[in-house]
Design an enzyme around this catalytic site. Structure first.
Site, short mmCIF file in Angstrom:
data_model
loop_
_atom_site.label_atom_id
_atom_site.label_comp_id
_atom_site.label_asym_id
_atom_site.label_seq_id
_atom_site.Cartn_x
_atom_site.Cartn_y
_atom_site.Cartn_z
N TRP A 1 -7.51 -6.82 5.22
CA TRP A 1 -6.11 -7.02 5.55
C TRP A 1 -6.02 -8.04 6.68
O TRP A 1 -6.64 -7.86 7.73
CB TRP A 1 -5.46 -5.72 5.97
CG TRP A 1 -5.47 -4.66 4.90
CD1 TRP A 1 -6.23 -3.53 4.86
CD2 TRP A 1 -4.70 -4.66 3.69
NE1 TRP A 1 -5.98 -2.81 3.72
CE2 TRP A 1 -5.04 -3.48 2.98
CE3 TRP A 1 -3.75 -5.52 3.15
CZ2 TRP A 1 -4.46 -3.15 1.76
CZ3 TRP A 1 -3.16 -5.20 1.93
CH2 TRP A 1 -3.52 -4.04 1.25
N VAL B 1 -5.18 0.38 5.70
CA VAL B 1 -3.87 0.56 6.30
C VAL B 1 -3.29 1.86 5.76
O VAL B 1 -3.66 2.28 4.66
CB VAL B 1 -2.93 -0.63 5.96
CG1 VAL B 1 -3.34 -1.87 6.69
CG2 VAL B 1 -2.87 -0.89 4.46
N TYR C 1 -5.24 6.24 -9.24
CA TYR C 1 -6.45 5.48 -8.93
C TYR C 1 -7.65 6.02 -9.71
O TYR C 1 -8.49 5.25 -10.19
CB TYR C 1 -6.73 5.53 -7.42
CG TYR C 1 -5.79 4.67 -6.62
CD1 TYR C 1 -6.12 3.35 -6.31
CD2 TYR C 1 -4.57 5.16 -6.18
CE1 TYR C 1 -5.25 2.54 -5.59
CE2 TYR C 1 -3.69 4.36 -5.46
CZ TYR C 1 -4.04 3.05 -5.17
OH TYR C 1 -3.17 2.26 -4.46
N VAL D 1 -11.96 -0.76 5.98
CA VAL D 1 -10.80 -1.06 6.83
C VAL D 1 -9.55 -0.84 5.99
O VAL D 1 -9.36 -1.50 4.97
CB VAL D 1 -10.85 -2.50 7.36
CG1 VAL D 1 -9.58 -2.84 8.11
CG2 VAL D 1 -12.07 -2.70 8.25
N CYS E 1 0.82 -1.21 0.00
CA CYS E 1 0.00 0.00 0.00
C CYS E 1 0.86 1.27 0.00
O CYS E 1 1.67 1.47 0.91
CB CYS E 1 -0.92 -0.01 1.21
SG CYS E 1 -1.85 1.52 1.44
#
Length: 339
Positions: free
Chosen positions: A82, A120, A183, A118, A45
């Site tokens: 994750w 990171v 993105y 969720v 990431c």
């Protein structure tokens, strides 16, 4: 929008669900205490990678421990999550410190009934098991500027007060058009929005190419957060975004200044020694089934290009300014070498 769904609308990023600030003086309610927090990341990431780089550059490895999730998310109740696995150093598929298999367990511990995304990085309080923050930008900025007493001697000033306005001005354009721009390009739901996003992306890269043709770093004469923010995307560009996300007007390796700049930083402690290109390729090509339904992982490009001479020192400046390079990567945090 989930990565395993075919794009039907333009990608939008939600605000951080948890945004408690952690500082050395605890003035926002949470103090930076050695051993109190665990940083959960994915090596794949780019948003998490920013915080990993800052943690290493500042020498905060002993202050905040690191948990690495598997690059291939596990589908739980229809959503990718994750998780911790044996392959990433978690015996029995549970993080040895937090005792959880999926990061969402720490989200739910902090907010029972939470049904949002969720992500990171996530900073988790090891005493309570609660997520404290998943605000990647604030986490990296605070670790750079607000954890001072816990930083190593010789840590660089990544966020100099006199340069903050310029760092943020550069950072806004880089975020909108490059970090998030790849993105917006890759997940564009139609031709019109793809054309707009890819146009902005390469216009910004052209502008950065010109800027970096005459200076070694984006702002000032040493590494700052501006470089950390840009480099996390440059690292992934040719390996994932160029092909998978259709960001294929040019490769970064086709920009003389940007490619030399990217190699210069890769070869600087804190950058390449936190980069795992295997995790990057595995995550993007296997997880993003909405745009890569076969899950076939691309083989290239040859990573040895990152180790070729860059000659950027001829432009002046030094990586750490008046500081020093971080020491060896701690045991258990090494990434596979390129060779």
């Amino acid at each position: 929008m989930r990565a395993n769904k075919v794009p039907t609308e333009e990608i939008k990023r939600e605000p951080a669900a948890f945004a408690d600030r952690v500082t050395s003086d605890g003035r926002f309610g949470r103090a930076a205490e050695p051993g109190r927090y665990r940083l959960v990341v994915s090596r794949a990431c780019p948003w998490a990678h920013r915080v990993v780089m800052v943690r290493r550059l500042m020498g905060l490895e002993d202050a905040v421990s690191l948990a690495v999730a598997d690059p291939v998310q596990e589908i739980i109740e229809g959503d990718p999550h994750w998780v911790f696995t044996e392959e990433t150093g978690s015996p029995g598929g549970r993080d040895p410190v937090l005792g959880v298999h999926a990061l969402r367990e720490a989200y739910l511990a902090a907010a029972p009934g939470y049904d949002g995304g969720v992500s990171v990085p996530a900073l988790v309080d090891t005493g309570t098991g609660h997520v404290v923050s998943n605000d990647y930008d604030r986490l990296s900025t605070d670790m750079a500027a607000e954890w001072g007493p816990l930083a190593r001697p010789g840590a660089p000033d990544l966020y100099p007060e006199g340069l903050r306005e310029e760092i943020e001005e550069i950072g806004e354009g880089v975020y909108n058009d490059v970090n998030n721009g790849v993105y917006r390009t890759g997940f564009a739901p139609d031709q019109e929005r793809y054309d707009a996003a890819v146009g902005r992306l390469f216009a910004r890269l052209d502008e950065l190419e010109e800027r970096l043709s005459a200076r070694r770093y984006l702002v000032g004469d040493h590494i700052t957060l501006a470089d950390v923010r840009l480099w996390s995307t440059l690292l992934r560009f040719d390996a994932a975004y160029h092909g998978l996300f259709k960001c294929n007007v040019r490769k970064i390796s086709e920009y003389p200044a940007l490619w030399a700049y990217a190699r210069d930083l890769f070869q600087t402690p804190g950058f390449g020694d936190t980069a795992n290109l295997d995790h990057i390729r595995a995550h993007y090509y296997r997880v993003m089934t909405g745009i890569n339904p076969t899950g076939v992982v691309a083989a290239g490009p040859d990573p040895r290009g990152w180790l070729t001479p860059h000659y950027r020192e001829e432009l002046g400046g030094s990586p750490f300014g008046g500081g020093t390079a971080p020491g060896p990567v701690p045991e258990g945090e090494q990434v596979p070498p390129i060779g």
